[in-house]
Motif scaffolding. Sequence first.
Motif, PDB file in Angstrom:
ATOM      1  N   UNK A  46       0.844  -1.185   0.000  1.00  8.70           N
ATOM      2  CA  UNK A  46       0.000   0.000   0.000  1.00  8.70           C
ATOM      3  C   UNK A  46       0.881   1.236   0.000  1.00  8.70           C
ATOM      4  N   UNK A  47       0.430   2.267  -0.690  1.00 14.74           N
ATOM      5  CA  UNK A  47       1.153   3.549  -0.637  1.00 14.74           C
ATOM      6  C   UNK A  47       1.010   4.149   0.760  1.00 14.74           C
ATOM      7  N   UNK A  48      -0.205   4.094   1.272  1.00 12.24           N
ATOM      8  CA  UNK A  48      -0.465   4.641   2.606  1.00 12.24           C
ATOM      9  C   UNK A  48       0.166   3.717   3.638  1.00 12.24           C
ATOM     10  N   UNK A  49       0.729   4.289   4.663  1.00 10.76           N
ATOM     11  CA  UNK A  49       1.355   3.510   5.736  1.00 10.76           C
ATOM     12  C   UNK A  49       0.247   2.925   6.614  1.00 10.76           C
ATOM     13  N   UNK A  50      -0.036   1.643   6.403  1.00 14.45           N
ATOM     14  CA  UNK A  50      -1.000   0.908   7.229  1.00 14.45           C
ATOM     15  C   UNK A  50      -0.346  -0.392   7.664  1.00 14.45           C
ATOM     16  N   UNK A  51      -0.753  -0.897   8.826  1.00 12.36           N
ATOM     17  CA  UNK A  51      -0.114  -2.072   9.382  1.00 12.36           C
ATOM     18  C   UNK A  51      -0.605  -3.398   8.835  1.00 12.36           C
ATOM     19  N   UNK A  55      -6.684  -2.718   8.264  1.00 12.93           N
ATOM     20  CA  UNK A  55      -6.595  -1.260   8.213  1.00 12.93           C
ATOM     21  C   UNK A  55      -6.898  -0.678   6.834  1.00 12.93           C
ATOM     22  N   UNK A  56      -7.130  -1.526   5.851  1.00  7.51           N
ATOM     23  CA  UNK A  56      -7.345  -1.052   4.484  1.00  7.51           C
ATOM     24  C   UNK A  56      -8.718  -0.426   4.301  1.00  7.51           C
ATOM     25  N   UNK A  93       8.077  -5.713   9.389  1.00 10.69           N
ATOM     26  CA  UNK A  93       7.889  -4.338   8.938  1.00 10.69           C
ATOM     27  C   UNK A  93       6.403  -4.024   9.053  1.00 10.69           C
ATOM     28  N   UNK A  94       6.078  -3.005   9.830  1.00  8.59           N
ATOM     29  CA  UNK A  94       4.683  -2.650  10.099  1.00  8.59           C
ATOM     30  C   UNK A  94       4.125  -1.719   9.018  1.00  8.59           C
ATOM     31  N   UNK A  95       4.236  -2.157   7.766  1.00 11.63           N
ATOM     32  CA  UNK A  95       3.652  -1.463   6.614  1.00 11.63           C
ATOM     33  C   UNK A  95       3.185  -2.593   5.708  1.00 11.63           C
ATOM     34  N   UNK A  96       1.896  -2.641   5.424  1.00 10.91           N
ATOM     35  CA  UNK A  96       1.325  -3.768   4.688  1.00 10.91           C
ATOM     36  C   UNK A  96       2.089  -4.031   3.393  1.00 10.91           C
TER      37      UNK A  96
END
Length: 137
Positions: A46-51, A55-56, A93-96
């Motif tokens: 994802x471009x947006x920082x989500x875990x 969260x999507x 890494x806490x970014x999907x």
Amino acid sequence: MTPEPCPICAKHRGDGPLVGPVLHEDRLVVASLRADGPPGYAFVETRRHVGGLEDLTPDEAAALGRTTSGLARALAAVLPVERVHTFVAGLGVDHLHQHVYVRPRGTPADVPWWPPAPSALALDASTLAVRLRAQLS
């Protein structure tokens, strides 16, 4: 989980050791080859920082699914694969980021699904990226 700053956010800015050839990008997701991985190993992020998946937004979930399935079809069209595997772990890494990788045709049955089978695929990353982009367009 993830040390700040986020290595995937940095990757999307073109910085850091995770930067690999970009295969597809839009306003919601980025797909790229793994910088240090075997041929046929890619990520959709994802471009947006989500875990995590929970969260999507609905639009992000649709883009992630569409891009992942398109990438799987492209890998299967370009490489001699038995199967394309995918998973989301989110432990380091806490970014999907969704892992998408091939199991080359002829991999012995006793080789497990993870880690990825040793690859006999003879394409360099730049050639593979060009062929995958053509399939994805």
